[in-house]
Structure formats: C-alpha cells, structure tokens
Design a protein around this motif. Structure first.
Motif, PDB file in Angstrom:
ATOM      1  N   GLY A  96      -8.935  -5.165 -12.728  1.00 61.26           N
ATOM      2  CA  GLY A  96      -7.553  -5.622 -12.611  1.00 61.26           C
ATOM      3  C   GLY A  96      -6.738  -4.747 -11.683  1.00 61.26           C
ATOM      4  N   THR A  97      -5.784  -5.369 -11.034  1.00 63.57           N
ATOM      5  CA  THR A  97      -4.983  -4.664 -10.036  1.00 63.57           C
ATOM      6  C   THR A  97      -4.032  -3.637 -10.645  1.00 63.57           C
ATOM      7  N   GLU A  98      -3.784  -3.735 -11.947  1.00 67.91           N
ATOM      8  CA  GLU A  98      -2.862  -2.803 -12.590  1.00 67.91           C
ATOM      9  C   GLU A  98      -3.554  -1.539 -13.096  1.00 67.91           C
ATOM     10  N   HIS A  99      -4.851  -1.531 -13.094  1.00 63.91           N
ATOM     11  CA  HIS A  99      -5.612  -0.366 -13.582  1.00 63.91           C
ATOM     12  C   HIS A  99      -5.395   0.825 -12.652  1.00 63.91           C
ATOM     13  N   ALA A 100      -5.354   2.009 -13.234  1.00 67.59           N
ATOM     14  CA  ALA A 100      -5.111   3.236 -12.469  1.00 67.59           C
ATOM     15  C   ALA A 100      -6.169   3.483 -11.389  1.00 67.59           C
TER      16      ALA A 100
END
Length: 154
Positions: A96-100
């Motif tokens: 996912g694009t929100e993962h660090a």
C-alpha cells in the motif's frame, strides 16, 4: 503532387519503445503524487507493466531467443527481470502507498523498471531489427495489440 499519404503503422519495436515511455511517465507520476493520486498512478503502472510484459512474453521474446548467437540468453535475462519486476509491483501493491516502506520500495522498483527498459532497448531491440523481417515486425505489433485488448476484456 498526390494528396495521398501513406500511413506507416508502428512495428513492435516502436510499440515497445512507446510503452517504455508511458511506464517511465507513470513512475514519475507515482513518485510525484499525493496519497490518493499515488494509489491511482500505482494501479495504472501495475496495469501498464502487466500488459506490456504479457505482450512481450508472447510476441517479442520468442523471436529474440531465435536471433543471433546471444539471443536466447538475452531473451531469458529480460524475461527474468520482467518476472521480478511484476513480483515487486505486486508486493508494493499489497503493501500500500501509505506504508512507511512504500516510497523506498518504489524507488528500487522504479530503478529496476528503468534498467529493464534500457536493457531491452540496448540488447533486444537491435536483434529484432536485425533478424526479423520488417513485415513481421509490423505483424508482431498488431498481435501484441490484440493480446492486450483481450487482456483488458477479462
């Protein structure tokens, strides 16, 4: 002077180069986008890479493998790179694009995509131009287009 212009259709090398440019642009879009647009850009990139690789496996790699003394090795190396890229894209999609870790992973993936395109343009495309007759190169572009359309209809 005749007003009729002969329209020259792109051959497989032209099509693949154009798709490489689209993929490069999509990589830029993912890197430079905010959260929501990044998700859409990543989805578009995954789809573009999938269809590009699908067409290459079916249409471009087989004649490269039969071209010149190193064709088989070049086709196998490009195929292996493509498989790794698709695995990495899938992993990033799951992450996912929100993962660090997304941005760092995408930087590595983008570098691999650019290196893969450069490898093909440097090693595969000259073999296609040298060993495959021009008429067949044009037919290959049409075949690749058909394969990609069928994939979209799934």
């Amino acid at each position: 002077m005749d007003n009729f212009q002969k329209v020259i259709s792109p051959d497989i090398v032209d099509v693949l180069r154009h798709e490489h440019e689209q993929i490069r642009q999509l990589c830029t879009d993912v890197r430079g986008s905010g959260r929501e647009r990044k998700k859409r850009s990543l989805a578009a990139l995954r789809q573009a890479v999938h269809r590009h690789q699908l067409g290459e496996r079916a249409v471009a790699h087989p004649p490269v493998a039969d071209s010149g003394p190193d064709g088989g090795d070049i086709a196998r190396a490009c195929h292996a790179e493509a498989e790794q890229i698709e695995r990495s894209l899938s992993e990033l999609g799951r992450l996912g694009t929100e993962h660090a870790d997304f941005d760092a992973g995408f930087v590595a993936l983008s570098a691999a995509l650019l290196a893969h395109a450069a490898h093909q343009e440097r090693d595969e495309f000259p073999l296609l131009r040298r060993y495959v007759p021009p008429q067949r190169l044009h037919m290959m572009a049409s075949t690749m287009h058909d394969i990609q359309i069928m994939d979209r209809q799934r």
